[in-house]
Every structure is written in C-alpha cells, then in structure tokens.
Design a protein around this motif. Structure first.
Motif, PDB file in Angstrom:
ATOM      1  N   PRO A 143      -6.707  13.447 -10.461  1.00 56.64           N
ATOM      2  CA  PRO A 143      -6.453  12.459 -11.527  1.00 56.64           C
ATOM      3  C   PRO A 143      -6.355  11.036 -11.005  1.00 56.64           C
ATOM      4  N   SER A 144      -6.955  10.123 -11.753  1.00 57.66           N
ATOM      5  CA  SER A 144      -6.912   8.710 -11.371  1.00 57.66           C
ATOM      6  C   SER A 144      -5.503   8.157 -11.396  1.00 57.66           C
ATOM      7  N   CYS A 145      -4.644   8.772 -12.181  1.00 60.67           N
ATOM      8  CA  CYS A 145      -3.289   8.251 -12.331  1.00 60.67           C
ATOM      9  C   CYS A 145      -2.502   8.268 -11.026  1.00 60.67           C
ATOM     10  N   LEU A 146      -2.938   9.069 -10.064  1.00 66.68           N
ATOM     11  CA  LEU A 146      -2.227   9.103  -8.783  1.00 66.68           C
ATOM     12  C   LEU A 146      -2.340   7.759  -8.058  1.00 66.68           C
ATOM     13  N   GLY A 147      -3.316   6.953  -8.447  1.00 67.30           N
ATOM     14  CA  GLY A 147      -3.453   5.629  -7.853  1.00 67.30           C
ATOM     15  C   GLY A 147      -2.411   4.640  -8.343  1.00 67.30           C
ATOM     16  N   PRO A 167     -11.426   9.757  -6.880  1.00 63.50           N
ATOM     17  CA  PRO A 167     -11.224   8.596  -7.759  1.00 63.50           C
ATOM     18  C   PRO A 167     -11.031   7.304  -6.973  1.00 63.50           C
ATOM     19  N   ALA A 168     -11.683   6.250  -7.461  1.00 62.49           N
ATOM     20  CA  ALA A 168     -11.581   4.947  -6.802  1.00 62.49           C
ATOM     21  C   ALA A 168     -10.159   4.404  -6.841  1.00 62.49           C
ATOM     22  N   LEU A 173      -3.531   2.653  -3.257  1.00 64.06           N
ATOM     23  CA  LEU A 173      -2.325   3.149  -2.577  1.00 64.06           C
ATOM     24  C   LEU A 173      -2.179   2.461  -1.221  1.00 64.06           C
ATOM     25  N   ARG A 174      -1.818   1.203  -1.248  1.00 64.91           N
ATOM     26  CA  ARG A 174      -1.844   0.371  -0.045  1.00 64.91           C
ATOM     27  C   ARG A 174      -0.778   0.765   0.975  1.00 64.91           C
ATOM     28  N   SER A 187     -17.127  15.850  -4.316  1.00 64.70           N
ATOM     29  CA  SER A 187     -18.494  15.391  -4.046  1.00 64.70           C
ATOM     30  C   SER A 187     -18.567  13.877  -4.163  1.00 64.70           C
ATOM     31  N   GLY A 188     -19.760  13.346  -3.886  1.00 62.39           N
ATOM     32  CA  GLY A 188     -19.952  11.911  -3.967  1.00 62.39           C
ATOM     33  C   GLY A 188     -19.533  11.195  -2.699  1.00 62.39           C
ATOM     34  N   PRO A 189     -19.610   9.855  -2.707  1.00 65.69           N
ATOM     35  CA  PRO A 189     -19.287   9.077  -1.512  1.00 65.69           C
ATOM     36  C   PRO A 189     -17.796   8.798  -1.380  1.00 65.69           C
ATOM     37  N   ILE A 190     -17.415   8.295  -0.214  1.00 65.33           N
ATOM     38  CA  ILE A 190     -16.065   7.758  -0.038  1.00 65.33           C
ATOM     39  C   ILE A 190     -15.995   6.462  -0.832  1.00 65.33           C
ATOM     40  N   PRO A 191     -15.039   6.317  -1.748  1.00 67.55           N
ATOM     41  CA  PRO A 191     -14.996   5.116  -2.594  1.00 67.55           C
ATOM     42  C   PRO A 191     -14.865   3.835  -1.775  1.00 67.55           C
TER      43      PRO A 191
END
Length: 583
Positions: A143-147, A167-168, A173-174, A187-191
C-alpha cells in the motif's frame, strides 16, 4: 540474511522499555488489540490466549508493551520461527490496529498464514519506527499509505505474496535505514523516488521480478552496508556510482541479467567482505584491482562470461579470502592457479574451467571444507588427496575422467556429500557403504561410472538422504535392509542389472520423493507398501520385468503411463485395466 535478522533483533530489543506498568491501558488500545485477536481464526502459538482481562499493559498480554505513564501501547511483537511448522496463526490484519496511535514497533513475523492485505488504516500509525510483517501470507499491492509514516526506520515485508510495482511513495520515508521487500512477486523498476532514502543501511529486494537498470542514484546511499538485489530481472551494467559505496560490506547481485565489465574502481569498496555476481552476463577480464580488497572473504563470479587471463595475485592479494567460485565462465585455466592452491581457502569452486591433468595438490588441504572441480578434464586417482582433506564436508568431482577403485577411497569423517558421477570409477559399493561409514554422510552420487557388484546391506547407523547409483554395472537384488534408510529422499538405481523383487520395506521410507528403478531386470509386482509414501513426486519402473496390478491409490496411480511402460504385464491405472486372468 542472517546478519539482517541480527540487526532487526538488536534494534527491536533496544526499542523496548523495561519498566513496570503504572497506567492501565486505554480502552481504545485494548479494543484495537481485541479486534486483531478476533481477526485471527486459529492460533496454535497460544500467544493470543494470554490476552484476557481489562489491562493490556499489565505485562501479562504476551507481545504487548506500553508506555507506563500513559497506558498507550507502544510495542506489539508477535513472531515465530519458520523452523516450527506447527506454530502459526490463520487470519487477517485487523484495520483496528491503525487505532494504536502511539505504536512505535509493530512486529508480526513468521505467523505463516496471516493473509489478506495491509489495511490502509496503517497510515495513521504516524509514531511507528519499525514495521516488520515478514514471513506471512499477505498479498495484494504494497500500500502507498506506508509512505506516510514519517519516523519509520525499519520496513520489512519479506516472505509474503505481494505483487505489483513498488510504490513510489516509499521514497518519502527519509528516516528509513532498513528496507526488506525480499521473497515476494514484485515487478517493475526501482522507483526514482528511492533516491531520497539517503539513510539506508540495508536494501534487500531479492527474489522478486523487478526489472530495469540498477539506478545510478544508489551511489547516494553512503551509509549502505548491505545491498541484495539477487534473483530478479535487472539488466544493464553496474552503475559507476556503486563503486563509491565505501561502507558496503555485502553485495549480492546474483541471478539477474546484468552485463558489461567490472570496473577497476571496485577496489574503492574497501569494506566489502562478500561479493556475489554469479549467474549474470558480466564479461571481460576480472580486474586486478579486486585483489586489493582487504576485507573480502567470499567471492562468487560463477556463471558469467569472464575470460582469460585471471589477474595475477601477489603475496598481499586477497588477504582475507576464504571462499572463491569462478565456475562456468569463459576461462581456460588448464591448471588450478597457484594462488588458489597456496591460500588458506575453505571453499574452492572451479567447475567448468577446463582444468586438465592430475588432481591438483593443495598447499593447505586441511582447511578445505567444500571442493567443486566438476565438469573438467581431470584424470587419475584422487583417493589419496581426499584422505588428506581432513575438514572436507562436500566434494563434487563429477564429469571428469577420474579412474580409481572405490576400495581406495577413504573419505574424511565429516564428509556429508560426495559426487563422483560421470567418471571411470570401478569397484563395489560395499567399499563405501558399510558398517564403518560415517553417520555424517548424507548424499552419495556415483551415477554413470563402471561400478559393479551388489548393492550392500544398509545398517541402521546410515543417515543417507540421497543415493544415486544409476548407469553402472550393479547386479543382484535390492536388499530388504533398504528399509533402514529412513532419511532417504532420493533413490536412483536406474540403468543397472538389478534383479529380483522390489522389497516391501521400500514403503517404509516416508521421506522418499524421487524413486527411479527403471531399466533393470526387476520381477514380480510393485508392492502396495509404496502407497504409504505420500511425499513421492517422481517414480519410474519403466523397462523391467514387472507384472500385475499397479497399486491403485495416490500417488502411484496418478503418475504418467511412461513411468510403467515396457514391463511384462503391468496393468491398471494409468495403464489399461487388468484382464480378469491377471492376479
């Protein structure tokens, strides 16, 4: 991975505040915990049975820790070992967990069967510093909400069934120092947003289906000590920025589609202790500068396209090296390099390196625990050399031209696996397998040799798990004492001259999942006792002289017909039905 687990445990322990509870837990937090308990339909760990009474902060609710002055839950830690299959939880993550507003540590790990998705309400856990949900059965998208968790330092979702792209939003999460998303189906690239994660110390994205290049911004992670991108679909070359990671200790990039040369700048990775680039398409020469890595103890460059010549290794080169694997490259070594023979190595792997001639003489044979020189052109007798390797545990010398009698072979006491298949070995099995055989020996691979004589009796002291003696000249019967090999997982006696009946005792080998008795002279029936082996995944009785009804039950009657063809008169599913005269 073991080091990562140690880091997580250390950080977890340091987050606990060991003080006696004073305030009673709030009704909201208690309700949130009980809602989670209700969402678990089965708990064989017994942990949740301790969640009774009004005060969840009294120290009796296992896994729950509170702030003693506020009565707010700060830590929820439920974890099990994957090595204990009978301990698990079945259920889901209740959205009510998002109401634990003061929660700093949420650690639900190894429950195995907690499924469903991560609730979006977790975005309300804004005090969270550690979120560890690994080794469950969670699925769906991450989930994107974890960001939206500004203080999160550790995020581990490894060992679940998550799919889709990373998710981007996680790039927000600095404060993150540990990110582990391994063993999913992402799957997909590293954001691109991950360039913001400059505090990362551990990045583990292994065992997914991630693709695209390794991003150049990875060089901005100046505190990175562990990088594991193995078992994905990453392509392209190593970005130059990787060579600036001076604190990097472990780099695992194996089993990808990476290509190109390795730069001389690799010597800048002064903290590197373990490097695994195996099973890629790297090419060119192995740079001489790699020998200057003072801390490197494990080097695996196998299954690439590296070519001759190997770098010259001086007296001070590779000062810490213990394990080397150069197998299956475009190397034509001829002989084992002198530096490999002379160094105090514990693991030597040079399979498929076109080694020729007699077995190499090592300067320090007593240090070697694992040796793989398979798929070369080595000749002669190795028995004397192996006897001197007193620490040897695993030896693989298959696909050579070794010629000696088994009676000369004296394996060191600690050997657990020996593979001499596809050579010119002669003699009888009884020289290797007898009442003096070490209890440590678990795997014996002797297929495709010239071994003769009978299959010996097996004593109860044997702990064999794999016995592969196919394609030899072995005769006689399968001894009834085969039933003593209770740990056996794989048995291959195919392509010999074995006769007589299949012993009933074979059905006592409950761990057996591979059985190949094909192309022999076995007679009689297939014993019904084999129906007791529920773990069986492969069988072949092909090309014998067997007759009668194939035992009608799983798994024997669901294997393909090819497993039973070319016998005298076998019948019954999966073959045609038996005639009434067949007994």
């Amino acid at each position: 991975m073991q080091n990562l687990r140690w880091v997580l445990n250390l950080l977890l322990v340091s987050s606990f505040v060991h003080t006696s509870s004073q305030a009673i837990c709030t009704s909201q937090d208690r309700a949130a915990l009980l809602a989670f308990k209700s969402s678990i339909t089965k708990d064989t760990t017994g942990v949740l049975s301790s969640w009774v009474g009004k005060d969840c902060c009294n120290g009796e609710w296992e896994g729950v820790q509170c702030n003693p002055s506020t009565g707010k839950v700060t830590n929820l830690v439920l974890r099990n070992s994957l090595n204990e299959p009978t301990l698990y939880m079945i259920g889901t993550l209740s959205p009510a967990l998002g109401n634990l507003g003061s929660l700093q540590v949420l650690f639900i790990s190894g429950t195995k069967f907690i499924a469903g998705s991560i609730p979006n309400t977790f975005s309300k856990l804004t005090s969270l510093t550690q979120l560890v949900l690994d080794d469950n059965s969670l699925k769906g998208n991450v989930p994107s909400c974890l960001g939206h968790l500004p203080f999160l330092e550790i995020l581990s979702l490894a060992g679940n069934r998550f799919s889709g792209v990373v998710p981007a939003s996680l790039g927000s999460l600095r404060s993150l120092s540990v990110m582990m998303l391994a063993r999913n189906s992402l799957s997909g690239p590293i954001p691109v947003t991950f360039k913001n994660l400059v505090k990362l110390q551990t990045l583990d994205l292994s065992f997914n289906s991630l693709s695209g290049p390794i991003p150049n911004f990875i060089g901005q992670f100046r505190n990175l000590t562990t990088l594991d991108l193995s078992s994905n679909r990453f392509s392209g070359g190593l970005p130059v920025s990787v060579y600036t990671l001076g604190k990097l200790q472990d780099m695992s990039l194996e089993r990808n589609d990476l290509s190109g040369p390795i730069s001389d700048r690799i010597s800048n990775l002064k903290s590197l202790s373990s490097l695994d680039l195996s099973s890629n398409k790297f090419n060119g020469h192995i740079p001489a500068s790699i020998t200057r890595l003072q801390s490197l103890w494990s080097l695996n460059l196998s299954r690439n396209h590296f070519s001759d010549p190997l770098p010259v290794v001086g007296i001070r080169g590779f000062p810490s090296l213990l394990s080397v694997d150069l197998s299956y490259n475009n190397l034509n070594l001829g002989a084992v390099p002198s530096w490999i023979k002379e160094k105090r190595l514990t693991e030597i792997n040079l399979a498929g390196c076109k080694l020729r001639g007699a077995f190499p003489k090592l300067t320090r044979p007593h240090d070697v625990t694992s040796l793989d020189l398979s798929d070369n052109f080595l000749t002669g007798d190795v028995s004397a050399f192996l006897a001197n390797m007193t620490s040897l545990q695993k030896v693989k010398l298959s696909k050579n031209q070794l010629r000696f009698d088994l009676s000369k072979l004296k394996l060191p006491e600690g050997v657990s696996s020996v593979d001499l298949s596809s050579n010119l070995v002669t003699g009888s099995l009884s020289s290797l397998l007898n009442d003096k055989t070490s209890r440590f020996l678990e795997e014996v691979h002797l297929s495709n040799n010239q071994i003769s004589g009978r299959i010996p009796d097996f004593t109860e002291s044997l702990n064999l798990k794999v016995l592969n003696i196919g394609s030899n000249k072995i005769s006689g019967q399968i001894p009834s004492s085969i039933s003593n090999l209770v740990e056996l997982v794989r048995l291959d006696i195919s392509r010999n001259h074995v006769s007589g009946v299949i012993p009933q005792g074979l059905g006592q080998l409950m761990q057996l999942n591979w059985l190949d008795l094909s192309i022999n002279a076995l007679t009689g029936r297939i014993p019904d006792s084999l129906l007791n082996i529920k773990a069986m995944k492969h069988v072949s009785f092909r090309a014998n002289r067997l007759c009668g009804l194939i035992p009608q039950g799983r798994p024997l009657n669901i294997f393909p017909a090819a497993a039973y063809l070319h016998n005298l008169c076998l019948c019954g599913k999966p073959l045609p039905p038996c005639r009434k005269t067949t007994k």
